[in-house]
Design an enzyme around this catalytic site. Structure first.
Site, short mmCIF file in Angstrom:
data_model
loop_
_atom_site.label_atom_id
_atom_site.label_comp_id
_atom_site.label_asym_id
_atom_site.label_seq_id
_atom_site.Cartn_x
_atom_site.Cartn_y
_atom_site.Cartn_z
CG HIS A 42 30.27 4.64 22.51
ND1 HIS A 42 29.93 5.31 23.67
CD2 HIS A 42 29.72 5.36 21.50
CE1 HIS A 42 29.20 6.37 23.38
NE2 HIS A 42 29.06 6.42 22.06
CG ASP B 290 25.01 4.04 16.15
OD1 ASP B 290 23.81 4.37 16.26
OD2 ASP B 290 25.93 4.68 16.67
CG ASN C 56 31.34 11.85 20.29
OD1 ASN C 56 32.23 12.25 19.56
ND2 ASN C 56 30.13 11.62 19.86
CG HIS D 271 30.54 6.72 17.02
ND1 HIS D 271 29.20 6.47 16.83
CD2 HIS D 271 30.65 7.39 18.19
CE1 HIS D 271 28.52 6.97 17.84
NE2 HIS D 271 29.37 7.52 18.69
#
Length: 133
Positions: free
Chosen positions: A98, A29, A85, A100
Protein backbone atom coordinates in the site's frame (compact mmCIF):
# COMPACT_ATOMS: atom_id res chain seq x y z
CA UNK A 1 -7.30 -11.60 -8.57
CA UNK A 2 -5.37 -13.08 -5.67
CA UNK A 3 -7.15 -12.72 -2.34
CA UNK A 4 -6.02 -13.37 1.23
CA UNK A 5 -9.01 -13.95 3.55
CA UNK A 6 -6.84 -12.92 6.53
CA UNK A 7 -5.85 -9.58 4.99
CA UNK A 8 -7.81 -6.56 6.22
CA UNK A 9 -7.24 -4.77 2.91
CA UNK A 10 -8.48 -7.74 0.87
CA UNK A 11 -11.68 -7.61 2.91
CA UNK A 12 -12.50 -4.05 1.80
CA UNK A 13 -15.69 -3.71 -0.25
CA UNK A 14 -16.64 -1.36 -3.08
CA UNK A 15 -18.51 0.84 -0.56
CA UNK A 16 -15.15 1.49 1.18
CA UNK A 17 -13.47 2.77 -1.98
CA UNK A 18 -12.91 6.44 -2.64
CA UNK A 19 -11.55 5.54 -6.09
CA UNK A 20 -11.42 2.31 -8.08
CA UNK A 21 -9.57 1.26 -11.21
CA UNK A 22 -9.09 -2.07 -12.94
CA UNK A 23 -5.97 -2.97 -10.93
CA UNK A 24 -5.99 -0.64 -7.92
CA UNK A 25 -8.25 1.03 -5.36
CA UNK A 26 -7.99 3.89 -2.87
CA UNK A 27 -9.69 4.22 0.51
CA UNK A 28 -9.43 6.41 3.62
CA UNK A 29 -6.85 5.36 6.19
CA UNK A 30 -8.63 4.33 9.41
CA UNK A 31 -5.84 5.98 11.45
CA UNK A 32 -5.17 9.13 9.41
CA UNK A 33 -2.13 11.28 10.02
CA UNK A 34 -4.06 14.22 8.56
CA UNK A 35 -7.40 15.06 6.96
CA UNK A 36 -7.63 13.24 3.62
CA UNK A 37 -5.03 10.51 4.30
CA UNK A 38 -5.60 7.85 1.63
CA UNK A 39 -4.24 4.36 1.09
CA UNK A 40 -3.77 3.15 -2.47
CA UNK A 41 -3.41 -0.58 -3.01
CA UNK A 42 -3.28 -3.13 -5.82
CA UNK A 43 -6.49 -5.18 -6.01
CA UNK A 44 -4.42 -8.34 -6.16
CA UNK A 45 -2.99 -9.39 -2.82
CA UNK A 46 0.75 -8.81 -2.92
CA UNK A 47 2.79 -8.24 0.19
CA UNK A 48 5.46 -5.84 -1.06
CA UNK A 49 5.77 -3.13 -3.70
CA UNK A 50 8.57 -5.22 -5.23
CA UNK A 51 6.02 -7.93 -6.13
CA UNK A 52 3.59 -5.85 -8.20
CA UNK A 53 3.53 -6.32 -11.95
CA UNK A 54 4.53 -3.53 -14.32
CA UNK A 55 0.84 -2.91 -15.14
CA UNK A 56 -0.06 -2.79 -11.43
CA UNK A 57 2.79 -0.35 -10.75
CA UNK A 58 1.56 1.89 -13.56
CA UNK A 59 -2.01 1.71 -12.22
CA UNK A 60 -0.85 2.54 -8.67
CA UNK A 61 1.14 5.58 -9.82
CA UNK A 62 -1.78 6.79 -11.95
CA UNK A 63 -4.15 6.40 -8.99
CA UNK A 64 -1.77 8.42 -6.77
CA UNK A 65 -1.93 11.23 -9.36
CA UNK A 66 -5.72 10.98 -9.67
CA UNK A 67 -6.15 10.84 -5.89
CA UNK A 68 -4.01 13.97 -5.49
CA UNK A 69 -6.38 15.83 -7.83
CA UNK A 70 -9.35 14.65 -5.79
CA UNK A 71 -7.71 15.70 -2.50
CA UNK A 72 -6.63 19.05 -3.97
CA UNK A 73 -10.26 19.80 -4.84
CA UNK A 74 -11.75 18.47 -1.60
CA UNK A 75 -9.26 19.64 1.05
CA UNK A 76 -6.83 22.11 -0.58
CA UNK A 77 -3.71 20.83 1.22
CA UNK A 78 -0.42 22.69 1.12
CA UNK A 79 1.68 19.61 0.27
CA UNK A 80 1.85 15.82 0.36
CA UNK A 81 3.86 12.88 1.62
CA UNK A 82 3.81 9.80 -0.60
CA UNK A 83 5.10 6.86 1.42
CA UNK A 84 5.56 3.13 0.97
CA UNK A 85 6.68 1.12 4.00
CA UNK A 86 8.14 -2.15 2.73
CA UNK A 87 8.71 -4.79 5.41
CA UNK A 88 8.24 -4.84 9.16
CA UNK A 89 11.62 -3.21 9.76
CA UNK A 90 10.44 -0.26 7.65
CA UNK A 91 7.20 0.12 9.60
CA UNK A 92 4.83 -1.91 7.43
CA UNK A 93 2.05 -3.22 9.65
CA UNK A 94 -0.47 -4.48 7.07
CA UNK A 95 1.20 -6.90 4.70
CA UNK A 96 -0.67 -5.98 1.57
CA UNK A 97 1.31 -3.52 -0.55
CA UNK A 98 0.00 0.00 0.00
CA UNK A 99 0.94 3.60 -0.69
CA UNK A 100 0.15 6.34 1.82
CA UNK A 101 -0.94 9.61 0.22
CA UNK A 102 -0.87 12.06 3.11
CA UNK A 103 -2.05 15.65 2.60
CA UNK A 104 -0.09 18.24 4.59
CA UNK A 105 -1.33 21.56 5.90
CA UNK A 106 0.66 24.54 7.14
CA UNK A 107 0.50 24.99 10.92
CA UNK A 108 -1.61 21.86 11.55
CA UNK A 109 -0.64 19.37 14.21
CA UNK A 110 -0.35 15.85 12.82
CA UNK A 111 -1.42 12.72 14.62
CA UNK A 112 1.20 10.18 15.58
CA UNK A 113 0.45 6.99 13.70
CA UNK A 114 2.79 4.00 13.78
CA UNK A 115 5.92 4.34 11.72
CA UNK A 116 5.09 6.66 8.84
CA UNK A 117 8.33 8.37 7.86
CA UNK A 118 8.18 12.13 7.76
CA UNK A 119 4.87 12.44 9.58
CA UNK A 120 6.22 15.28 11.73
CA UNK A 121 8.18 17.12 9.05
CA UNK A 122 5.66 19.91 8.50
CA UNK A 123 7.21 23.13 9.79
CA UNK A 124 5.15 25.47 11.97
CA UNK A 125 5.38 28.55 9.78
CA UNK A 126 7.75 28.87 6.84
CA UNK A 127 6.16 31.52 4.61
CA UNK A 128 9.30 31.67 2.47
CA UNK A 129 8.42 28.17 1.18
CA UNK A 130 4.68 28.63 0.62
CA UNK A 131 5.08 29.62 -3.03
CA UNK A 132 7.12 26.51 -3.91
CA UNK A 133 5.22 23.60 -5.42
Amino acid sequence: MDFDPNCVFCQKQAADYVMEGNLSVAFWDIHPVSKGHLLIIPKRHVTQIWEVSAKEREALIQMVADAKKLLDAKFEPDGYNVTINSGAAAGQSVFHCHIHLIPRYWNKVTKRVGAIPGQFLVPKARPEFKDYE
